[in-house]
Design a protein around this motif. Structure first.
Motif, PDB file in Angstrom:
ATOM      1  N   UNK A 119       0.944  -1.082  -0.132  1.00  0.00           N
ATOM      2  CA  UNK A 119       0.032  -0.080   0.277  1.00  0.00           C
ATOM      3  C   UNK A 119       1.086   1.280   0.053  1.00  0.00           C
ATOM      4  N   UNK A 120       1.953   1.318   0.926  1.00  0.00           N
ATOM      5  CA  UNK A 120       2.766   2.452   1.074  1.00  0.00           C
ATOM      6  C   UNK A 120       3.754   2.487  -0.439  1.00  0.00           C
ATOM      7  N   UNK A 121       3.881   1.504  -0.967  1.00  0.00           N
ATOM      8  CA  UNK A 121       4.833   1.588  -2.175  1.00  0.00           C
ATOM      9  C   UNK A 121       3.876   1.892  -3.566  1.00  0.00           C
ATOM     10  N   UNK A 122       2.517   1.806  -3.406  1.00  0.00           N
ATOM     11  CA  UNK A 122       1.730   2.290  -4.422  1.00  0.00           C
ATOM     12  C   UNK A 122       0.840   3.566  -4.340  1.00  0.00           C
ATOM     13  N   UNK A 123       0.893   4.123  -3.078  1.00  0.00           N
ATOM     14  CA  UNK A 123       0.095   5.316  -2.867  1.00  0.00           C
ATOM     15  C   UNK A 123       0.574   6.411  -4.073  1.00  0.00           C
ATOM     16  N   UNK A 124      -0.435   6.920  -4.473  1.00  0.00           N
ATOM     17  CA  UNK A 124      -0.406   8.104  -5.674  1.00  0.00           C
ATOM     18  C   UNK A 124      -0.686   9.360  -4.768  1.00  0.00           C
ATOM     19  N   UNK A 125       0.467  10.157  -4.074  1.00  0.00           N
ATOM     20  CA  UNK A 125       0.255  11.322  -3.221  1.00  0.00           C
ATOM     21  C   UNK A 125      -0.329  12.355  -3.886  1.00  0.00           C
ATOM     22  N   UNK A 126      -0.289  12.591  -5.183  1.00  0.00           N
ATOM     23  CA  UNK A 126      -1.044  13.626  -5.930  1.00  0.00           C
ATOM     24  C   UNK A 126      -2.646  13.404  -5.679  1.00  0.00           C
TER      25      UNK A 126
ATOM     26  N   UNK B 139     -16.363   3.063   0.177  1.00  0.00           N
ATOM     27  CA  UNK B 139     -15.416   2.227   0.478  1.00  0.00           C
ATOM     28  C   UNK B 139     -15.840   0.748   0.175  1.00  0.00           C
ATOM     29  N   UNK B 140     -15.016   0.029  -0.618  1.00  0.00           N
ATOM     30  CA  UNK B 140     -15.216  -1.337  -0.965  1.00  0.00           C
ATOM     31  C   UNK B 140     -14.178  -2.258  -1.222  1.00  0.00           C
ATOM     32  N   UNK B 141     -14.249  -3.385  -0.608  1.00  0.00           N
ATOM     33  CA  UNK B 141     -13.214  -4.510  -0.968  1.00  0.00           C
ATOM     34  C   UNK B 141     -13.761  -5.685  -1.286  1.00  0.00           C
ATOM     35  N   UNK B 142     -13.056  -6.770  -1.805  1.00  0.00           N
ATOM     36  CA  UNK B 142     -13.758  -7.760  -2.360  1.00  0.00           C
ATOM     37  C   UNK B 142     -14.284  -8.713  -1.030  1.00  0.00           C
ATOM     38  N   UNK B 143     -15.300  -9.079  -1.429  1.00  0.00           N
ATOM     39  CA  UNK B 143     -16.415  -9.324  -2.421  1.00  0.00           C
ATOM     40  C   UNK B 143     -16.948  -7.915  -2.645  1.00  0.00           C
ATOM     41  N   UNK B 144     -17.114  -7.172  -3.592  1.00  0.00           N
ATOM     42  CA  UNK B 144     -17.510  -5.724  -3.782  1.00  0.00           C
ATOM     43  C   UNK B 144     -19.061  -5.856  -3.569  1.00  0.00           C
TER      44      UNK B 144
ATOM     45  N   UNK C 198      -9.316  -1.820  -3.303  1.00  0.00           N
ATOM     46  CA  UNK C 198      -8.051  -2.559  -3.224  1.00  0.00           C
ATOM     47  C   UNK C 198      -7.138  -2.286  -4.432  1.00  0.00           C
ATOM     48  N   UNK C 199      -7.698  -2.032  -5.523  1.00  0.00           N
ATOM     49  CA  UNK C 199      -7.037  -1.768  -6.789  1.00  0.00           C
ATOM     50  C   UNK C 199      -7.723  -0.991  -7.823  1.00  0.00           C
ATOM     51  N   UNK C 200      -7.102  -0.802  -8.959  1.00  0.00           N
ATOM     52  CA  UNK C 200      -7.571   0.195  -9.649  1.00  0.00           C
ATOM     53  C   UNK C 200      -8.571  -0.799 -10.928  1.00  0.00           C
ATOM     54  N   UNK C 201      -8.611  -1.864 -10.750  1.00  0.00           N
ATOM     55  CA  UNK C 201      -9.580  -2.593 -11.475  1.00  0.00           C
ATOM     56  C   UNK C 201     -10.774  -3.071 -10.649  1.00  0.00           C
TER      57      UNK C 201
ATOM     58  N   UNK D  69      -6.022   3.437  -3.106  1.00  0.00           N
ATOM     59  CA  UNK D  69      -6.039   1.910  -3.042  1.00  0.00           C
ATOM     60  C   UNK D  69      -5.108   1.674  -1.852  1.00  0.00           C
ATOM     61  N   UNK D  70      -5.687   0.321  -1.308  1.00  0.00           N
ATOM     62  CA  UNK D  70      -4.830  -0.172  -0.094  1.00  0.00           C
ATOM     63  C   UNK D  70      -5.146  -1.777  -0.329  1.00  0.00           C
ATOM     64  N   UNK D  71      -4.096  -2.423   0.051  1.00  0.00           N
ATOM     65  CA  UNK D  71      -4.120  -3.961  -0.255  1.00  0.00           C
ATOM     66  C   UNK D  71      -4.983  -4.625   0.970  1.00  0.00           C
ATOM     67  N   UNK D  72      -5.684  -5.869   0.376  1.00  0.00           N
ATOM     68  CA  UNK D  72      -6.549  -6.309   1.576  1.00  0.00           C
ATOM     69  C   UNK D  72      -6.302  -7.722   1.566  1.00  0.00           C
ATOM     70  N   UNK D  73      -5.193  -8.338   0.955  1.00  0.00           N
ATOM     71  CA  UNK D  73      -4.918  -9.403   0.503  1.00  0.00           C
ATOM     72  C   UNK D  73      -4.791 -10.587   1.723  1.00  0.00           C
TER      73      UNK D  73
END
Length: 277
Positions: free
Chosen positions: A108-115, A182-187, A210-213, A225-229
């Motif tokens: 999550x930290x690595x993929x965060x878009x700060x803008x 706010x929604x994570x699998x299963x959406x 959780x992801x851009x898809x 996005x934040x990972x919830x695996x």
């Protein structure tokens, strides 16, 4: 799945056995190591690795990640329970769950878009009304976010707290408002429908998922996005909660004077009515 179908004729006998197993048991294969998948099918680990290469993946981990992304939103609770049977003892459970949460935080930290993060903070501070939409396990996240935003500003509403239907709360939403989905699998289909309605009314929409898809993204102006695996029937909310925590702190810093005044008044109330011992 499409890659398997297109390349099936090129596969060796052992690789075809792997392909067949994945097609029929994709929910289990997605969370197996190359060695375990090979053992299950009856081929060597190197055959599994070569199978991934034939399908033009950089390696088995790459193929496994793509497969997980594809099927994670379709897993039923029963399938999640079956996957979690690999936890052999209590010590193993603690280590695997904590490691999964640490990995989720790191990704999550690595993929965060700060803008986008800055845009979200700005939207929260400028919105006339804020509506937070979440269903099922995500309502925990919605309540956390709403609790602190209510201490910072007025006109924050959470659809999960109301006895009314979501649309009974959202029907006045307009271009001056912000809707946070706010929604994570299963959406939840209700969350997606609510964001679709909010967007049609001109409101700004922030998706936290959780992801851009994720299906929430197509109805949002911006997405965090934040990972919830988690290989279990329990959703991992550690990284999403941490992201919300960062969002609240950032909004609080922007509204420092309001926050100071609010908490000054609250401290007087808490002291008078002995809220804290």
């Amino acid at each position: 799945m499409k890659k398997i179908q297109m390349n099936f004729h090129r596969l060796s006998k052992g690789q075809k056995m792997i392909a067949q197993y994945i097609m029929e048991n994709y929910d289990k294969a997605a969370f197996m190591t190359a060695a375990k998948l090979g053992e299950k099918v009856g081929v060597s680990e190197s055959t599994v690795v070569r199978f991934a290469n034939v399908l033009d993946f950089e390696g088995y981990p790459h193929m496994q990640k793509e497969l997980q992304e594809m099927i994670r939103t379709r897993l039923t609770t029963v399938q999640r329970i079956e996957m979690s049977t690999d936890y052999s003892n209590e010590e193993n459970v603690v280590k695997k769950v904590l490691k999964a949460d640490i990995d989720n935080l790191r990704m999550t930290m690595e993929s965060i878009d700060f803008k986008v993060f800055e845009e979200a903070v700005k939207a929260i501070t400028e919105a006339k009304h804020i509506y937070i939409v979440a269903m099922r396990s995500s309502t925990t996240l919605a309540d956390f976010l709403a609790f602190y935003l209510n201490l910072i500003r007025n006109n924050v509403y959470v659809t999960s707290r109301s006895v009314s239907d979501i649309f009974d709360i959202l029907f006045r939403v307009n271009k001056d408002d912000l809707v946070i989905g706010i929604g994570f699998p299963r959406y939840s289909s209700k969350t997606i429908e609510a964001l679709d309605y909010a967007k049609s009314q001109g409101a700004k929409v922030l998706a936290i998922t959780d992801s851009l898809i994720s299906p929430l993204v197509s109805h949002a102006d911006f997405t965090l996005t934040a990972k919830s695996n988690m290989e279990s029937f329990v959703d991992s909310l550690v990284a999403p909660l941490s992201l919300l925590n960062a969002l609240i702190v950032a909004v609080g810093i922007k509204e420092k004077r309001k926050v100071s005044t609010t908490f000054g008044k609250l401290e007087d109330i808490w002291e008078k009515y002995k809220v804290y011992s």
